[in-house]
Motif scaffolding. Structure first.
Motif, PDB file in Angstrom:
ATOM      1  N   ASN A  22       0.857  -1.188   0.000  1.00  0.00           N
ATOM      2  CA  ASN A  22       0.000   0.000   0.000  1.00  0.00           C
ATOM      3  C   ASN A  22       0.883   1.224   0.000  1.00  0.00           C
ATOM      4  O   ASN A  22       2.091   1.139   0.201  1.00  0.00           O
ATOM      5  CB  ASN A  22      -0.944  -0.002   1.203  1.00  0.00           C
ATOM      6  CG  ASN A  22      -0.206   0.016   2.515  1.00  0.00           C
ATOM      7  OD1 ASN A  22       0.255   1.062   2.932  1.00  0.00           O
ATOM      8  ND2 ASN A  22      -0.072  -1.131   3.159  1.00  0.00           N
ATOM      9  N   ASN A  23       0.284   2.385  -0.223  1.00  0.00           N
ATOM     10  CA  ASN A  23       1.040   3.614  -0.322  1.00  0.00           C
ATOM     11  C   ASN A  23       0.938   4.472   0.933  1.00  0.00           C
ATOM     12  O   ASN A  23       1.188   5.661   0.886  1.00  0.00           O
ATOM     13  CB  ASN A  23       0.543   4.430  -1.537  1.00  0.00           C
ATOM     14  CG  ASN A  23       0.815   3.709  -2.843  1.00  0.00           C
ATOM     15  OD1 ASN A  23       1.876   3.121  -3.013  1.00  0.00           O
ATOM     16  ND2 ASN A  23      -0.146   3.757  -3.766  1.00  0.00           N
ATOM     17  N   PHE A  24       0.559   3.877   2.036  1.00  0.00           N
ATOM     18  CA  PHE A  24       0.385   4.621   3.269  1.00  0.00           C
ATOM     19  C   PHE A  24       1.612   4.481   4.162  1.00  0.00           C
ATOM     20  O   PHE A  24       2.276   3.451   4.179  1.00  0.00           O
ATOM     21  CB  PHE A  24      -0.859   4.134   4.016  1.00  0.00           C
ATOM     22  CG  PHE A  24      -2.141   4.446   3.299  1.00  0.00           C
ATOM     23  CD1 PHE A  24      -2.738   5.686   3.447  1.00  0.00           C
ATOM     24  CD2 PHE A  24      -2.729   3.516   2.459  1.00  0.00           C
ATOM     25  CE1 PHE A  24      -3.912   5.995   2.786  1.00  0.00           C
ATOM     26  CE2 PHE A  24      -3.899   3.810   1.787  1.00  0.00           C
ATOM     27  CZ  PHE A  24      -4.491   5.052   1.953  1.00  0.00           C
ATOM     28  N   ALA A  25       1.877   5.549   4.929  1.00  0.00           N
ATOM     29  CA  ALA A  25       2.962   5.498   5.906  1.00  0.00           C
ATOM     30  C   ALA A  25       2.624   4.469   6.976  1.00  0.00           C
ATOM     31  O   ALA A  25       1.467   4.096   7.162  1.00  0.00           O
ATOM     32  CB  ALA A  25       3.153   6.884   6.530  1.00  0.00           C
ATOM     33  N   ASP A  26       3.657   4.015   7.685  1.00  0.00           N
ATOM     34  CA  ASP A  26       3.450   2.973   8.696  1.00  0.00           C
ATOM     35  C   ASP A  26       2.375   3.364   9.710  1.00  0.00           C
ATOM     36  O   ASP A  26       1.595   2.512  10.154  1.00  0.00           O
ATOM     37  CB  ASP A  26       4.772   2.697   9.429  1.00  0.00           C
ATOM     38  CG  ASP A  26       5.738   1.905   8.548  1.00  0.00           C
ATOM     39  OD1 ASP A  26       5.293   1.372   7.516  1.00  0.00           O
ATOM     40  OD2 ASP A  26       6.921   1.827   8.907  1.00  0.00           O
ATOM     41  N   ASN A  27       2.342   4.646  10.085  1.00  0.00           N
ATOM     42  CA  ASN A  27       1.375   5.068  11.099  1.00  0.00           C
ATOM     43  C   ASN A  27      -0.025   5.267  10.514  1.00  0.00           C
ATOM     44  O   ASN A  27      -0.939   5.693  11.212  1.00  0.00           O
ATOM     45  CB  ASN A  27       1.843   6.348  11.796  1.00  0.00           C
ATOM     46  CG  ASN A  27       1.954   7.522  10.842  1.00  0.00           C
ATOM     47  OD1 ASN A  27       1.943   7.356   9.627  1.00  0.00           O
ATOM     48  ND2 ASN A  27       2.085   8.714  11.405  1.00  0.00           N
ATOM     49  N   GLU A  28      -0.215   4.989   9.227  1.00  0.00           N
ATOM     50  CA  GLU A  28      -1.529   5.105   8.604  1.00  0.00           C
ATOM     51  C   GLU A  28      -1.979   3.784   7.974  1.00  0.00           C
ATOM     52  O   GLU A  28      -2.955   3.750   7.244  1.00  0.00           O
ATOM     53  CB  GLU A  28      -1.526   6.205   7.530  1.00  0.00           C
ATOM     54  CG  GLU A  28      -1.323   7.609   8.084  1.00  0.00           C
ATOM     55  CD  GLU A  28      -1.492   8.669   7.020  1.00  0.00           C
ATOM     56  OE1 GLU A  28      -1.455   8.332   5.824  1.00  0.00           O
ATOM     57  OE2 GLU A  28      -1.666   9.849   7.390  1.00  0.00           O
ATOM     58  N   ARG A  29      -1.276   2.691   8.279  1.00  0.00           N
ATOM     59  CA  ARG A  29      -1.643   1.420   7.655  1.00  0.00           C
ATOM     60  C   ARG A  29      -3.034   0.951   8.057  1.00  0.00           C
ATOM     61  O   ARG A  29      -3.678   0.191   7.339  1.00  0.00           O
ATOM     62  CB  ARG A  29      -0.604   0.343   8.009  1.00  0.00           C
ATOM     63  CG  ARG A  29       0.714   0.509   7.266  1.00  0.00           C
ATOM     64  CD  ARG A  29       1.611  -0.690   7.444  1.00  0.00           C
ATOM     65  NE  ARG A  29       1.893  -0.935   8.851  1.00  0.00           N
ATOM     66  CZ  ARG A  29       2.018  -2.139   9.400  1.00  0.00           C
ATOM     67  NH1 ARG A  29       1.874  -3.217   8.661  1.00  0.00           N
ATOM     68  NH2 ARG A  29       2.287  -2.273  10.681  1.00  0.00           N
TER      69      ARG A  29
END
Length: 209
Positions: A3-10
């Motif tokens: 996915n293209n989300f940062a780790d804190n937005e998974r």
């Protein structure tokens, strides 16, 4: 996890692909502790991206179920604008000018009613044009208000519907007609610059008749 989300937005990606989830399931997917998952979700909730509801099933403590908000869903690709433009272009090619006009007149009417509601407390032409410029600015037209002698200029530095106007030139005439309706019969409106005409902006000179 691709996915293209940062780790804190998974968690956003998980909720999109798995649907609403309890905290324990999210913690397992995120490979963090329950407290770690709760911390991430509360941060996302503060940003308006996720929300929790309480669900009770049988005996035991109610569960908090986390899901995406509209803002969270908006983080994913949305092609509705491309589809709307294609539909508009195809309609302009297949419908008769009369029927196409009826469709767009309905759109113009709803815009006109919205503007009239916003301008209902304006007492003179200057205050109406000023309020109209503010409305257009909020809609993405980068609008400005200027006074020039006995006239007023409504300047639009950007056209957020330029692709649609290129496909269907009626939009430009519809815009000017709506301005005339909401500013009143005593307002004279002249378009002196036009983006489709090659200028960098659209400019309307408005004065008392």
């Amino acid at each position: 996890m691709n996915n293209n989300f940062a780790d804190n937005e998974r968690a956003i990606w998980i909720l999109k692909t798995r649907g609403p989830q309890p905290l324990c399931a999210l913690a397992e997917e995120l490979k963090v502790t329950m407290e770690g998952a709760r911390f991430q979700l509360l941060k996302l909730a503060n940003e308006g991206l996720v929300e929790a509801t309480t669900e009770s099933k049988g005996r035991g403590r109610p569960k908090q179920i986390w899901s995406l908000t509209d803002a969270g869903n908006a983080r994913f690709p949305d092609r509705h604008q491309d589809l709307a433009l294609k539909l508009l272009c195809n309609m302009s090619k297949t419908l008769s000018p009369e029927n196409m006009g009826k469709v767009l007149d309905a759109t113009a009417q709803s815009t006109q009613e919205k503007y009239q509601e916003e301008l209902k407390d304006c007492k003179d032409l200057e205050s109406k044009v000023l309020q109209l410029a503010d409305l257009r600015k909020r809609e993405g037209y980068m609008a400005e208000f200027r006074k020039e002698g006995d006239s007023f200029l409504l300047i639009e530095n950007h056209c957020p519907i330029q692709a649609a106007a290129k496909c269907c030139s009626y939009f430009c005439q519809m815009e000017q007609d709506v301005f005339g309706a909401v500013l009143g019969k005593n307002a004279a409106i002249e378009r002196i610059e036009h983006i489709p005409g090659g200028q960098r902006r659209c400019v309307y000179r408005i004065s008392e008749k």
